[in-house]
Motif scaffolding. Structure first.
Motif, PDB file in Angstrom:
ATOM      1  N   TYR A   6       0.751  -1.090  -0.063  1.00 31.22           N
ATOM      2  CA  TYR A   6      -0.166   0.029   0.105  1.00 31.22           C
ATOM      3  C   TYR A   6       0.921   1.310   0.085  1.00 31.22           C
ATOM      4  N   ILE A   7       1.949   1.154   0.853  1.00 30.04           N
ATOM      5  CA  ILE A   7       2.785   2.566   0.822  1.00 30.04           C
ATOM      6  C   ILE A   7       3.648   2.682  -0.408  1.00 30.04           C
ATOM      7  N   ILE A   8       4.093   1.556  -0.942  1.00 26.68           N
ATOM      8  CA  ILE A   8       4.859   1.678  -2.121  1.00 26.68           C
ATOM      9  C   ILE A   8       3.911   2.448  -3.398  1.00 26.68           C
ATOM     10  N   VAL A   9       2.625   1.805  -3.219  1.00 30.08           N
ATOM     11  CA  VAL A   9       1.518   2.554  -4.443  1.00 30.08           C
ATOM     12  C   VAL A   9       1.602   4.043  -4.101  1.00 30.08           C
ATOM     13  N   LEU A  10       1.374   4.229  -2.770  1.00 33.43           N
ATOM     14  CA  LEU A  10       0.984   5.660  -2.669  1.00 33.43           C
ATOM     15  C   LEU A  10       2.243   6.568  -2.850  1.00 33.43           C
ATOM     16  N   LEU A  11       3.510   6.168  -2.638  1.00 32.69           N
ATOM     17  CA  LEU A  11       4.450   6.991  -3.247  1.00 32.69           C
ATOM     18  C   LEU A  11       4.824   6.856  -4.561  1.00 32.69           C
ATOM     19  N   ALA A  12       4.641   5.654  -5.378  1.00 29.14           N
ATOM     20  CA  ALA A  12       4.697   5.651  -6.704  1.00 29.14           C
ATOM     21  C   ALA A  12       3.808   6.746  -7.461  1.00 29.14           C
ATOM     22  N   TRP A  13       2.318   6.594  -6.891  1.00 29.42           N
ATOM     23  CA  TRP A  13       1.486   7.398  -7.688  1.00 29.42           C
ATOM     24  C   TRP A  13       1.500   8.814  -7.363  1.00 29.42           C
ATOM     25  N   GLY A  14       1.608   9.140  -5.934  1.00 24.67           N
ATOM     26  CA  GLY A  14       1.768  10.463  -5.369  1.00 24.67           C
ATOM     27  C   GLY A  14       2.922  11.355  -5.977  1.00 24.67           C
ATOM     28  N   SER A  15       3.782  10.696  -6.242  1.00 29.53           N
ATOM     29  CA  SER A  15       4.892  11.308  -7.024  1.00 29.53           C
ATOM     30  C   SER A  15       5.039  11.435  -8.519  1.00 29.53           C
ATOM     31  N   SER A  16       3.955  10.712  -9.011  1.00 30.90           N
ATOM     32  CA  SER A  16       3.666  10.637 -10.454  1.00 30.90           C
ATOM     33  C   SER A  16       3.256  11.875 -10.934  1.00 30.90           C
ATOM     34  N   TRP A  17       2.476  12.820  -9.974  1.00 29.41           N
ATOM     35  CA  TRP A  17       2.212  14.118 -10.553  1.00 29.41           C
ATOM     36  C   TRP A  17       3.121  15.089 -11.041  1.00 29.41           C
ATOM     37  N   PHE A  18       4.270  14.996 -10.284  1.00 32.15           N
ATOM     38  CA  PHE A  18       5.423  15.527 -10.918  1.00 32.15           C
ATOM     39  C   PHE A  18       5.853  15.294 -12.192  1.00 32.15           C
ATOM     40  N   GLY A  19       6.053  13.846 -12.562  1.00 30.83           N
ATOM     41  CA  GLY A  19       6.457  13.590 -13.581  1.00 30.83           C
ATOM     42  C   GLY A  19       5.533  14.046 -14.793  1.00 30.83           C
ATOM     43  N   ILE A  20       4.260  14.045 -14.505  1.00 34.79           N
ATOM     44  CA  ILE A  20       3.117  14.241 -15.577  1.00 34.79           C
ATOM     45  C   ILE A  20       3.319  15.889 -15.868  1.00 34.79           C
TER      46      ILE A  20
END
Length: 295
Positions: A6-20
């Motif tokens: 759960y934590i891995i998904v939160l960090l992966a998708w939460g940080s994806s906003w910057f990449g986008i």
């Protein structure tokens, strides 16, 4: 183990906003960027499969299932989401997509005959209320009229959320049949990308690529972290705890993005924002501690 996923998904998708956000600064159609993202992610997964000697030969019926999964999870929902972002500010996009848990519960009941777990439904509503408080300023400042385009954006994002929930439920069904997640994602991302290429070829969009450092690095990050790792771990979580529970990640993810924005972009929290986060955490606790459904 599930808490770690759960934590891995939160960090992966939460940080994806910057990449986008990095990718939107270049003259590349968003739909084309999605194609490059999932093609690269699919290539990474196939290389991993070859390196580990994982099975890649499957019956044609599984490829039909992966075609459907690619259409719903890696294609049509992204097309609808990008249409929605044309009309909506980021806060409204987050808020509408946070209804994914509700759609997953309801679509699971209607299309997949899954029982409705009331604690998850209640927890999702509490979380959406918290997210509404965090983005209350953006919501109140939006022009809610038929001429403003808000309604169009709202409908596009609801469609994106609806299609994404169908894809997640399909993945849960495949895992119940012991279809491996890695190979499933590799083929589904490939098929979703090819469907998007077909869509672009029949539209007035230009299929281009930008070789600048920021674009390429953000593309690699989105492909590896947000797609290969993020979707891989998330869909594993779907198989472990159910699509309804796992989908609450999408309510929590904007909060992680705001926390990162606090560190790197000087985002300033308000008391209402903190209250919203407390509600999201409370809703998360309700969802995660809901009793497993009987099989």
């Amino acid at each position: 183990m599930n808490a770690f996923l759960y934590i891995i998904v939160l960090l992966a998708w939460g940080s994806s906003w910057f990449g986008i956000s990095f990718q939107l600064d270049y003259d590349v159609a968003p739909q084309a960027s999605i194609v490059w993202r999932f093609l690269l992610a699919s290539l990474m997964l196939f290389i991993w499969c070859f390196a580990r000697g994982l099975k890649l030969s499957f019956p044609w019926r599984e490829h039909i299932n992966w075609l459907l999964l690619g259409f719903f999870l890696f294609c049509i929902n992204y097309i609808c989401a990008y249409f929605g972002t044309i009309y909506l500010v980021s806060g409204l996009v987050c808020l509408i997509f946070s209804t994914l848990t509700l759609f997953t519960v309801l679509n699971g009941f209607v299309f997949f005959k899954k029982p409705v777990r009331l604690p998850i439904l209640f927890g999702a509503i509490v979380g959406i209320a918290g997210l509404s408080i965090i983005f209350s300023n953006e919501i109140s400042s939006a022009e809610w009229s038929l001429d403003s385009g808000i309604i169009k954006g709202f409908l596009w994002m609801l469609l994106a959320t609806f299609f994404a929930s169908i894809g997640m439920l399909l993945s849960g069904q495949m895992q119940a049949r012991k279809i491996p997640v890695i190979q499933s994602n590799a083929f589904s991302m490939l098929y979703g990308s090819l469907i998007l290429v077909t869509y672009i070829s029949f539209s007035d969009l230009s299929f281009s690529f930008d070789t600048s450092y920021n674009y390429v690095v953000s593309l690699i990050y989105l492909s590896l972290v947000a797609s290969v790792i993020g979707f891989g771990v998330y869909l594993k979580l779907v198989g472990n705890i159910g699509a309804d529970k796992a989908s609450y990640v999408n309510i929590f993810t904007p909060t992680i993005a705001l926390l990162l924005s606090t560190l790197f972009e000087d985002y300033v929290w308000s008391w209402t924002g903190l209250i919203g986060v407390i509600l999201i955490i409370f809703g998360n606790i309700i969802v995660l501690y809901a009793k497993p459904r009987s099989i």
